[in-house]
Scaffold this motif. Structure first.
Motif, PDB file in Angstrom:
ATOM      1  N   TRP B 177       0.837  -1.195   0.000  1.00 18.16           N
ATOM      2  CA  TRP B 177       0.000   0.000   0.000  1.00 18.16           C
ATOM      3  C   TRP B 177       0.881   1.258   0.000  1.00 18.16           C
ATOM      4  CZ3 TRP B 177      -0.036   3.568   4.043  1.00 18.16           C
ATOM      5  CH2 TRP B 177      -0.954   4.613   3.888  1.00 18.16           C
ATOM      6  N   ARG B 181       0.182   3.059  -3.329  1.00 19.49           N
ATOM      7  CA  ARG B 181      -1.004   3.891  -3.167  1.00 19.49           C
ATOM      8  C   ARG B 181      -0.748   5.156  -2.350  1.00 19.49           C
ATOM      9  NH1 ARG B 181      -2.779   1.606  -6.657  1.00 19.49           N
ATOM     10  NH2 ARG B 181      -4.414   0.046  -6.829  1.00 19.49           N
ATOM     11  N   SER B 182       0.467   5.315  -1.850  1.00 16.69           N
ATOM     12  CA  SER B 182       0.681   6.494  -1.008  1.00 16.69           C
ATOM     13  C   SER B 182       1.781   7.391  -1.578  1.00 16.69           C
ATOM     14  CB  SER B 182       1.042   6.081   0.412  1.00 16.69           C
ATOM     15  OG  SER B 182       2.423   5.837   0.495  1.00 16.69           O
ATOM     16  N   LYS B 183       1.843   8.570  -1.027  1.00 15.15           N
ATOM     17  CA  LYS B 183       2.835   9.558  -1.413  1.00 15.15           C
ATOM     18  C   LYS B 183       4.241   9.013  -1.214  1.00 15.15           C
ATOM     19  CE  LYS B 183       3.644  13.503   0.937  1.00 15.15           C
ATOM     20  NZ  LYS B 183       3.308  14.744   1.630  1.00 15.15           N
ATOM     21  N   ARG B 186       5.499   7.081  -4.191  1.00 18.57           N
ATOM     22  CA  ARG B 186       5.817   7.972  -5.308  1.00 18.57           C
ATOM     23  C   ARG B 186       7.197   8.581  -5.124  1.00 18.57           C
ATOM     24  NH1 ARG B 186       1.135   9.711  -8.382  1.00 18.57           N
ATOM     25  NH2 ARG B 186       0.035   7.736  -8.446  1.00 18.57           N
ATOM     26  N   TYR B 187       7.434   9.030  -3.876  1.00 18.24           N
ATOM     27  CA  TYR B 187       8.698   9.703  -3.603  1.00 18.24           C
ATOM     28  C   TYR B 187       9.877   8.734  -3.690  1.00 18.24           C
ATOM     29  CZ  TYR B 187       6.364  14.028  -2.166  1.00 18.24           C
ATOM     30  OH  TYR B 187       5.647  15.189  -2.154  1.00 18.24           O
ATOM     31  N   TYR B 189      10.113   6.014  -5.606  1.00 17.79           N
ATOM     32  CA  TYR B 189      10.395   5.811  -7.027  1.00 17.79           C
ATOM     33  C   TYR B 189      11.064   7.047  -7.627  1.00 17.79           C
ATOM     34  CZ  TYR B 189       8.016   1.347  -7.652  1.00 17.79           C
ATOM     35  OH  TYR B 189       7.687   0.020  -7.606  1.00 17.79           O
ATOM     36  N   ALA B 190      10.598   8.224  -7.220  1.00 17.56           N
ATOM     37  CA  ALA B 190      11.137   9.469  -7.769  1.00 17.56           C
ATOM     38  C   ALA B 190      12.618   9.610  -7.431  1.00 17.56           C
ATOM     39  CB  ALA B 190      10.355  10.659  -7.217  1.00 17.56           C
ATOM     40  N   ALA B 198      13.563  15.112  -8.216  1.00 17.43           N
ATOM     41  CA  ALA B 198      12.826  14.902  -6.967  1.00 17.43           C
ATOM     42  C   ALA B 198      13.028  16.085  -6.030  1.00 17.43           C
ATOM     43  CB  ALA B 198      13.280  13.605  -6.309  1.00 17.43           C
ATOM     44  N   SER B 201      11.287  19.103  -7.104  1.00 16.03           N
ATOM     45  CA  SER B 201       9.829  19.010  -7.046  1.00 16.03           C
ATOM     46  C   SER B 201       9.340  18.948  -5.617  1.00 16.03           C
ATOM     47  CB  SER B 201       9.341  17.781  -7.812  1.00 16.03           C
ATOM     48  OG  SER B 201       9.874  17.783  -9.102  1.00 16.03           O
ATOM     49  N   GLY B 202      10.209  19.246  -4.674  1.00 11.40           N
ATOM     50  CA  GLY B 202       9.769  19.379  -3.295  1.00 11.40           C
ATOM     51  C   GLY B 202       9.904  18.142  -2.435  1.00 11.40           C
ATOM     52  N   VAL B 203      10.601  17.111  -2.933  1.00 11.79           N
ATOM     53  CA  VAL B 203      10.788  15.929  -2.098  1.00 11.79           C
ATOM     54  C   VAL B 203      11.898  16.216  -1.088  1.00 11.79           C
ATOM     55  CG1 VAL B 203      11.434  13.496  -2.056  1.00 11.79           C
ATOM     56  CG2 VAL B 203      10.089  14.393  -3.944  1.00 11.79           C
ATOM     57  N   HIS B 204      11.620  15.895   0.158  1.00  9.00           N
ATOM     58  CA  HIS B 204      12.606  16.089   1.209  1.00  9.00           C
ATOM     59  C   HIS B 204      13.504  14.869   1.207  1.00  9.00           C
ATOM     60  CE1 HIS B 204      14.001  18.282   4.583  1.00  9.00           C
ATOM     61  NE2 HIS B 204      12.944  19.073   4.569  1.00  9.00           N
ATOM     62  N   GLY B 260      14.371   2.903  -9.152  1.00  7.73           N
ATOM     63  CA  GLY B 260      13.297   3.622  -9.830  1.00  7.73           C
ATOM     64  C   GLY B 260      12.410   2.793 -10.732  1.00  7.73           C
TER      65      GLY B 260
END
Lengths: 504, 313
Positions: B177, B181-183, B186-187, B189-190, B198, B201-204, B260
């Protein structure tokens, strides 16, 4: 009349059943410069890849130097004297400048590399293009984008090409650097050099080419001497539009300048830039111009929190702030579109959808952090229609899209956050006229709604056509500020090239 | 036909298909492999190391690698055993063990983020440090401590297969999940695809690295605890075989070692397939040494095969 060096006869090429080039013909004689024009995806790069042996052609014939070449490999093309300078740079950053020039063609002395001789020749090549400040022994990675592109050009010229293919090879150069390259090309033209030139900057093509071929959707629309095609007719041939409506109508300067300031840097020091005063008004489009690599990008990095403000103060909506990083800047309503689309703006191996919603994903999550799929789908559908992104489906891998469509995705990704300050670094580099126009309209629309935009561009016409105010940067300092009626092509070029006299 | 080809191109599907084929082959050709008991024990082995694989998969997708998995497994089982022997209740002992493992993860992340040590170097170093420390602290013989509760949690069988397997499925479900399905997913993989984008685009990225390596430590920790429960005691080399297995399972499951790319769901097939291969080699009475050689070669071949596919694009 001299014999043609290159003859392309009724050549066609298909990819997976899609005809990307059909029955295209071309001829080049010594001394001829051919401009290849068309929107992104019109088939320009494909044609070049056929000539330089990267792809093989399906139908037709290609004759080089009086010989029919059924299949050409890139190595053969080079042996026949065909060299290419591309937009995507092939400079190896960890090798020295001289090593890059001679990569694969090293000068040998009893089997050992003759470093001295290679550096001497590199010195000559660099001097010839006015890059006197570059040392052949320095790492190529330390060069700016523009210098790298010039180096690519030197590298190709050293091979004494008969036919030089320039595929967007001037995209990172400013007008002066382009002029240096053009002078060198004119010199070589007298010795019979041929050029095939692809550029989105039409005025450059007009300056140096003598024949022009217009491609549209893989079809050859017209091939004529360049004098007989004026710019208006050319654009309408390419797209069915005229140049007058490339840029949207400008707003009244006074009105824009009387708006409140949204962001302000006071006496700021960041990186090499010192004592910078900069303010952007609400709903203003501020352009940052100047020669390449004068520190323009540092300004944006500071405004987006990538680079720390070492001294001075930054104000957002009148309130003093300290940006702790990109995510902090984003939370405050700032968005940044980087110049390097593929390496800094996109996740190229992922689907369009992944890229589109990446920046606004928090908003699409429920309290548990689960992405609400329905909300995400709505967001994607909305972006597809409002940006008219051309793709089979949102699940298509983004690297399969054309440059213009990729750029639209990056823009859509940021605009999904509804930013109040949008930082655009070379937003239209390497993009076809049609998409450029769409992006311009979008920018004007946003500014009209009160979004402030700061834009770096090396395209003079774009700065004049789009910006309410332009500042030029020279050696990490703000050199001139131009607005209203002072914002003309001549003034802007002057403001970029000459350092302002401090005692003025 | 083309749809079939398309389906097979997906490395995850390929992993599941291979798993089923290999399993069927063993069931038909090797005596005893069809027995329920044997299959339950295969799944138990898969589950015990499977936790570590789950964490490793997240790390690999984020573009890193965790070479300290084997030592973390040992650390957790030894810590847990020591705490139980000291008289602490089992849940508390487990909590302390898991906390220790997450601390190792945090240590890894700190070096990787702030000292810019490449993940492979940092995690190998962390592994050495743990190994040495444990040896000094236990004098070579770790305390034996394992309660009934822990044994039941690991090898109790109220529902056909062991509890460890069900816990594995539950942890997998949560991580699935998170990754799909969660943020967070995504991060991850990014970061694995392009750190620059990344960041822009604001990923910490710093925070994410902490979460990722601590998660890996946590997962390997569960492996260690349940291994303790499975055999009732522990030893200082209990985790050793699982370093290679954890990476092999991730790769066999179709996740790109370069980060990735690849579906998280492949880990289950990857883990079970790894165990099946080990079992087959076992039955063919191939010695430990040759098993290792084979396993190493298999990983190499798979990496080459996947690398080729990437280049073909």
């Amino acid at each position: 009349m001299k014999d043609a060096f290159l003859q392309v006869k009724q050549v066609s090429k298909s990819f997976f059943g899609n005809k990307v080039l059909s029955n295209v013909s071309a001829e080049l004689r010594p001394g001829e410069f051919l401009a290849l024009i068309g929107e992104n995806g019109a088939g320009k790069s494909t044609l070049i890849n056929l000539i330089t042996g990267i792809y093989s052609y399906d139908e037709g014939e290609i004759w080089i130097n009086g010989k029919l070449c059924k299949t050409i490999t890139p190595a053969e093309a080079q042996r026949l004297g065909i060299y290419t300078v591309r937009q995507e740079l092939s400079i190896n950053p960890v090798l020295t400048v001289a090593q890059n020039v001679f990569l694969g063609h090293e000068i040998l002395n009893h089997g050992l590399v003759n470093k001295k001789e290679m550096e001497r020749i590199t010195r000559e090549l660099l001097d010839a293009v006015h890059l006197k400040h570059i040392d052949p022994r320095q790492d190529a990675g330390t060069l700016t984008m523009a210098e790298k592109q010039m180096l690519e050009f030197c590298k190709a010229v050293y091979q004494n090409p008969k036919l030089l293919v320039l595929d967007e090879a001037t995209s990172a150069l400013d007008d002066d650097q382009v002029e240096i390259i053009f002078n060198k090309l004119r010199e070589l033209q007298k010795q019979g050099l041929m050029v095939i030139f692809i550029s989105h900057r039409l005025h450059e093509l007009y300056e140096i080419c003598n024949i022009m071929t217009v491609l549209k959707d893989g079809q050859q629309i017209v091939t004529e001497p360049i004098q007989s095609l004026d710019e208006d007719r050319l654009i309408s041939l390419m797209t069915g539009r005229t140049i007058q409506d490339l840029f949207p109508a400008k707003r009244e300067s006074k009105k824009v300048q009387s708006a409140p300031e949204i962001i302000k840097i006071e006496d700021g020091t960041f990186g090499k830039c010192k004592h910078i005063h900069l303010a952007v008004k609400k709903g203003e489009i501020l352009g940052i111009g100047g020669l390449q690599g004068q520190g323009q990008q540092t300004f944006m990095e500071c405004l987006f929190g990538i680079r720390k403000l070492e001294q001075g103060a930054m104000f957002l909506d009148g309130e003093r702030i300290v940006l702790r990083g990109p995510s902090d800047a984003m939370a405050r309503g700032i968005a940044y579109l980087p110049a390097e689309r593929k390496t800094e703006g996109l996740f190229v191996s992922h689907p369009i959808a992944f890229n589109l919603t990446f920046a606004c994903i928090s908003r699409l999550c429920d309290f548990l952090g689960t992405i609400r799929r329905k909300a995400e789908k709505e967001e994607i559908d909305r972006a597809f229609t409002s940006f008219s992104i051309k793709a089979h489906s949102p699940n298509q891998i983004i690297s399969e899209l054309s440059g213009g469509n990729q750029q639209k995705v990056v823009l859509a990704k940021w605009l999904a956050r509804n930013p109040k300050l949008l930082l655009l670094n070379e937003p239209t580099r390497g993009i076809d006229v049609g998409t450029k126009k769409e992006i311009y309209e979008l920018m004007a629309g946003l500014a009209g709604k009160g979004v402030s935009i700061v834009m770096i561009s090396s395209d003079t016409m774009e700065l004049i056509g789009m910006c309410d105010r332009v500042i030029t940067v020279y050696e990490n300092e703000i050199n001139y500020e131009l607005l209203g009626n002072d914002l003309t092509e001549e003034a802007l070029v002057k403001a970029s090239v000459f350092r302002r006299d401090r005692n003025e | 036909m083309s749809r079939c080809k398309e389906w097979l191109k997906d490395t995850t599907n390929l992993a599941y298909l291979t798993m089923i084929l290999v399993w069927l082959t063993t069931v038909i050709t090797i005596k005893g492999f069809a027995r329920l008991g044997h299959n339950v024990s295969t799944l138990q082995t898969a589950a015990l190391m499977g936790f570590a694989v789950l964490g490793q998969a997240v790390v690999v997708i984020s573009g890193g690698i965790d070479m300290s998995v084997s030592e973390i497994i040992t650390l957790s089982s030894v810590t847990c055993a020591a705490c139980i022997k000291a008289g602490l209740p089992t849940p508390v002992a487990m909590g302390i063990a898991l906390l220790a493992c997450m601390l190792v993860g945090a240590f890894n992340a700190t070096s990787i983020v702030f000292l810019k040590v490449p993940p492979i170097i940092q995690t190998v170093a962390a592994g050495c440090i743990i190994e040495g420390t444990l040896l000094v602290l236990t004098n070579g013989t770790p305390p034996a401590g394992c309660g009934k509760l822990l044994s039941w949690m690991s090898k109790g069988k109220p529902l056909v297969v062991t509890n460890a397997f069900w816990i594995w499925m539950a942890v997998y479900a949560i991580l699935w999940w998170m990754m799909n399905r969660s943020k967070f997913g995504r991060y991850v993989y990014a970061i694995g695809t392009n750190v620059n984008t990344a960041k822009n685009s604001g990923v910490h990225v710093t925070k994410m690295n902490y979460m990722i390596y601590m998660l890996s430590g946590f997962c390997a920790g569960i492996s260690g605890i349940l291994m303790l429960g499975n055999i009732g005691s522990t030893y200082l080399t209990i985790g050793d075989p699982y370093q290679l297995y954890s990476i092999a399972s991730v790769v066999i499951g179709g996740i790109a070692i370069t980060g990735g790319k690849g579906k998280f769901s492949g880990v289950i097939a990857g883990t079970i397939l790894t165990v099946l291969i080990r079992d087959i080699l076992n039955v063919m009475s191939i010695s430990e040494a040759f098993r290792n050689i084979f396993q190493g070669l298999l990983v190499l071949v798979l990496l080459l095969a996947y690398g080729r596919e990437r280049r073909a694009r």
